[in-house]
Design an enzyme around this catalytic site. Structure first.
Site, short mmCIF file in Angstrom:
data_model
loop_
_atom_site.label_atom_id
_atom_site.label_comp_id
_atom_site.label_asym_id
_atom_site.label_seq_id
_atom_site.Cartn_x
_atom_site.Cartn_y
_atom_site.Cartn_z
N LYS A 85 10.93 0.29 -8.04
CA LYS A 85 10.58 1.92 -8.00
C LYS A 85 11.09 2.82 -8.49
CE LYS A 85 6.09 1.24 -5.13
NZ LYS A 85 5.50 1.39 -3.60
N GLN A 111 6.79 4.31 1.84
CA GLN A 111 6.21 2.49 2.01
C GLN A 111 5.72 2.31 2.93
OE1 GLN A 111 6.32 1.31 -1.61
NE2 GLN A 111 5.34 -0.68 -0.24
N ASP A 143 1.37 9.39 -3.58
CA ASP A 143 0.60 7.94 -3.62
C ASP A 143 -1.03 7.98 -3.13
OD1 ASP A 143 2.02 5.50 -3.42
OD2 ASP A 143 2.64 6.16 -1.39
N1 GUN Z 1 2.85 -0.94 -0.14
C1 GUN Z 1 1.71 -1.50 -0.21
N2 GUN Z 1 1.73 -0.94 -1.83
C2 GUN Z 1 2.03 0.30 -1.45
C3 GUN Z 1 1.30 1.50 -1.96
O1 GUN Z 1 0.63 2.07 -3.50
N3 GUN Z 1 2.05 2.37 -1.65
C4 GUN Z 1 2.54 2.41 -0.37
N4 GUN Z 1 3.91 3.91 -0.39
N5 GUN Z 1 2.74 1.44 0.15
C5 GUN Z 1 2.71 0.59 0.35
#
Ligand code: GUN
Length: 299
Positions: free
Chosen positions: A57, A101, A124
């Site tokens: 990311k 995350q 998100d």
């Molecule tokens: N952990 C696994 N997938 C995601 C996601 O799309 N966003 C976040 N914040 N954590 C994750």
């Protein structure tokens, strides 16, 4: 009768690149107005999979000219400390999007952390306000994986309007929001949606009815050819790491669909890797630019 030719492969890598190039253009246009979209990426602990996702990311942000603010907190971090950081990010005008995350260490409530993020910075799409707005058909941030599935369908020419979409899996981050998104009275949606799950009796009866079948239950190769209608479009959201002595890493990724067999029956199918996966970061970047635009408009 079995189709003679194998399914068309829906190329998530290629489509995600197109989306990211559009985002690059949007970022450049915002820069002309002195707005630099900013994404805060918060990682708590040292989970190896999370580290890989977070790195990807941050790298994508750097590539597109999006400012990324990295916050790494130790595994032992208290909930209070994380909530304080989220509050600071909520109030930081350079931060337009906040991503915490998941998963978080056991001493921190994921629910409290997600609910602490300002809904207008919730790129998100996990905040209950955004989830509720999605269900109401209002403007909101849509979670990146369902948004990625939706965009893949649209951009590969498989409009779900009037089609029967069967989603296997009812998670809060994929199955439920994807159902809400595709049943919407809106362009690119208007589907008839069925959601199946672990308690569904005679699952094949439903999956064989699907014009578009989405596998999102997290069980390796659960969807077998006999469960798929001839000519269906199959979207595989599964990300399962299984041992593979032939690989340098000792593992390989497989989806929730038994790909080789299903590809012989389907009209089109997403591969794993290279299908839905690359779309999620592209949607995160799309959401971050959207957050920057909306916040700038309000100021
Ligand atoms: N952990 C696994 N997938 C995601 C996601 O799309 N966003 C976040 N914040 N954590 C994750």
């Amino acid at each position: 009768m079995t189709r003679k030719r194998s399914a068309k492969i829906i190329d998530g890598k290629k489509i995600s690149k197109q989306v990211l190039e559009e985002v690059r253009g949007d970022v450049a246009a915002l820069k002309k107005k002195d707005i630099v979209p900013g994404l805060a990426v918060v990682l708590v602990g040292d989970d190896p999979a999370s580290q890989v996702y977070v790195r990807a990311k941050r790298r994508t942000c750097a590539d597109l000219g999006v400012a990324s603010f990295a916050h790494n907190l130790p595994k032992s971090c208290s909930e209070k400390r994380l909530l304080k950081l989220i509050d600071q990010l909520n109030n930081d005008p350079a931060v337009h999007g906040i991503l915490v995350q998941m998963p978080l260490p056991g001493q921190i409530s994921e629910k409290r952390a997600l609910e602490a993020i300002l809904p207008e910075k919730d790129v998100d799409g996990f905040h209950p306000i955004n989830v509720g707005r999605l269900l109401n058909g209002e403007e909101c941030f849509v979670a990146c994986t369902p948004a990625g599935c939706h965009t893949l369908l649209q951009r590969s020419g498989y409009d779900p309007a009037g089609k029967h979409v069967v989603i296997v899996g009812r998670s809060n981050i994929v199955g439920k929001p994807l159902a809400a998104l595709l049943m919407q009275k809106a362009e690119g949606a208007n589907a008839t949606v069925t959601v199946c799950h672990s308690r569904t009796r005679n699952m094949g009866k439903y999956t064989r009815e699907a014009d578009i079948l989405v596998a999102a239950m997290g069980v390796p190769e659960f969807i077998k050819p006999r469960m798929v209608r001839e000519g269906a479009v199959v979207i595989d959201v599964g990300v399962n790491r299984i041992p593979d002595a032939g690989k340098k890493s000792g593992t390989r990724l497989i989806g929730d669909v038994a790909f080789a067999g299903v590809a012989k029956k389907a009209r089109a199918i997403t591969p794993v890797p290279g299908g839905v996966g690359p779309m999620t970061i592209a949607m995160l970047m799309t959401n971050t630019v959207k957050a920057a635009r909306l916040i700038a408009k309000r100021r």
